[in-house]
Motif scaffolding. Sequence first.
Motif, short mmCIF file in Angstrom:
data_model
loop_
_atom_site.label_atom_id
_atom_site.label_comp_id
_atom_site.label_asym_id
_atom_site.label_seq_id
_atom_site.Cartn_x
_atom_site.Cartn_y
_atom_site.Cartn_z
N ARG A 158 10.21 71.69 6.35
CA ARG A 158 8.82 71.39 6.82
C ARG A 158 8.32 69.87 6.18
O ARG A 158 7.61 69.18 6.87
N LEU A 159 9.01 69.48 4.82
CA LEU A 159 8.65 68.16 4.39
C LEU A 159 9.19 67.20 5.34
O LEU A 159 8.89 66.06 5.40
N GLN A 160 10.36 67.36 5.98
CA GLN A 160 10.82 66.43 7.00
C GLN A 160 10.40 66.39 8.30
O GLN A 160 10.60 65.40 8.91
N THR A 161 9.26 67.04 8.48
CA THR A 161 8.60 67.18 9.81
C THR A 161 7.18 67.01 9.85
O THR A 161 6.61 66.60 10.67
N VAL A 162 6.45 67.63 8.90
CA VAL A 162 5.10 67.79 8.94
C VAL A 162 4.43 66.48 8.85
O VAL A 162 4.92 65.60 8.14
N ALA A 163 3.45 66.13 9.65
CA ALA A 163 2.79 64.71 9.67
C ALA A 163 2.33 64.41 8.30
O ALA A 163 2.65 63.11 7.92
N TYR A 164 1.81 65.29 7.53
CA TYR A 164 1.21 64.82 6.09
C TYR A 164 2.10 64.36 5.12
O TYR A 164 1.84 63.71 4.27
N ALA A 165 3.42 64.74 5.55
CA ALA A 165 4.53 64.27 4.45
C ALA A 165 5.34 62.96 4.77
O ALA A 165 6.25 62.65 4.23
N ALA A 166 4.59 62.36 5.80
CA ALA A 166 5.20 60.85 6.44
C ALA A 166 5.40 60.11 5.26
O ALA A 166 6.19 59.36 4.90
N PRO A 167 4.33 59.84 4.45
CA PRO A 167 4.33 58.96 3.29
C PRO A 167 5.41 59.34 2.49
O PRO A 167 6.22 58.64 1.59
N LEU A 168 5.49 60.48 2.06
CA LEU A 168 6.55 61.14 1.14
C LEU A 168 8.00 60.87 1.44
O LEU A 168 8.73 60.34 0.77
N ARG A 169 8.13 60.86 2.77
CA ARG A 169 9.64 60.52 3.27
C ARG A 169 9.75 59.20 3.15
O ARG A 169 10.77 58.56 3.06
N ASP A 170 8.69 58.08 3.40
CA ASP A 170 9.04 56.79 3.10
C ASP A 170 9.26 56.45 1.75
O ASP A 170 9.87 55.64 1.56
N LEU A 171 8.17 57.15 0.88
CA LEU A 171 8.53 56.92 -0.79
C LEU A 171 10.03 57.53 -1.12
O LEU A 171 10.50 56.69 -2.04
N ALA A 172 10.52 58.58 -0.39
CA ALA A 172 11.69 58.97 -0.60
C ALA A 172 13.01 58.20 -0.50
O ALA A 172 14.07 58.10 -0.79
N GLY A 173 12.57 57.35 0.46
CA GLY A 173 13.78 56.26 1.12
C GLY A 173 14.94 56.81 1.84
O GLY A 173 14.80 58.15 2.05
N ILE A 174 15.91 56.10 1.47
CA ILE A 174 17.16 56.56 2.19
C ILE A 174 17.73 57.84 1.76
O ILE A 174 18.38 58.86 2.29
N ARG A 175 17.55 58.17 0.40
CA ARG A 175 18.43 59.26 -0.25
C ARG A 175 17.34 60.52 0.33
O ARG A 175 17.95 61.58 0.52
#
Length: 412
Positions: A158-175
């Motif tokens: 869910r964290l890979q797809t849900v809209a609210y987690a987009a900033p989290l995915r950016d902060l998590a970077g390549i890893r």
Amino acid sequence: MLYRSPAQPLSMMATVGKAMFFDPALSGAGKLSCASCHVPSLHYGPAGNAPVFQGGPDGKREGRRAIPTLTYLERQPPFSIGPDDAVADDISRTIAVPAKGSAHAAKSAANTAASAANLVPQGGLFLDGRADTLLQQAHGPMFDPDEMAASEEKVAARLQTVAYAAPLRDLAGIRGRKSPDFLLSEGLFALARYQIEAQEFHPYSSKFDAWLEGKAKFSPSERAGYLLFNDPKKGNCAACHVDTVGEDGLPPLFTDHQYEALAAPRNMALQHTHDAAYYDLGVCDQKPDGRKTLAPYCGMFATPTLRNSATRQTFFHNGVFHSLDEVLDFYALRDSELDRFYPRGPDGAVQSYNDIPPAYRANVDTADAPFGRKPGAAPPLTVEERKEIIAFLQTLTDGWADRSKTDTHFSK
């Protein structure tokens, strides 16, 4: 003036954590969020008077313990066992077990240093101290099969797809894009950041806080309760629920972060207690061999903050009591009126301390007032004095500053 951390806008990480906190889709059934158990309007404690929460994949599984509040955890030290220091927020991480039969000095609200030589469990999160950080704490209920019953795979997906987690995915970077496990860890960190940064988790906005700053006055019953709370021969409550401002100027948390075996009665309203072999022994159950290696602490549970306790409807680790009146009665009458709280066996004898196996009943606190009374002895607190302590506890409910602007009762 008391010191409080200034309010700041939530960081991006904490903003993601807030969205996760209210997202029921993270649970196994897709129906429970963190906020289902920790209700914001109830100071992040439980709603209703059920002793434990019903969760799991079908919403019908019984949780193991009463739901604690999530407020005022930002100053909780890591778990340790060491010398008693009733006001330390920075306890060093040590593990020590006293010799069998070693003396235990009584704790006193008037002299918290009197028990400094005691070796006691302290710090940690949950009622048994099994987590040291809010990140570890967030992991527990989310993946507990009796609570949110989520899977790591589902949450990570869910964290890979849900809209609210987009900033989290950016902060998590390549890893984060390559490793679902890393993204999940970052998500749990975001939940922790939300609890640390959002001021509603630690507002220090009670009437008591206003009184400390000279902005409010206690009523006669509140003042009487405050004095009883601090009287070592009466309530002696402040021995464990410390109510003084420390050298750092921070408002008191109304806990010494320590653990006590209070011998709350077995709650037969819970399904698992009908198994005669079942016992929840707190600290010594936080690891597989604890009943042997931590035997002097079996039956001990964390001393909670008393802030906002007047808004709760469940008390003690098994939710056996449902009002502050019942709690105060237990403290005042536990040892003098045993049959009021514990059942009688087939032989007619009172089965005192019936939720702790006989091998560990020596751990029960019988030294610290108001405990230790002989059967039939007069209680240390009258009914009226217990009500006055409750009146004082009601001053610990947050939001008083807001209410006082519109409520004439509070603005007098």
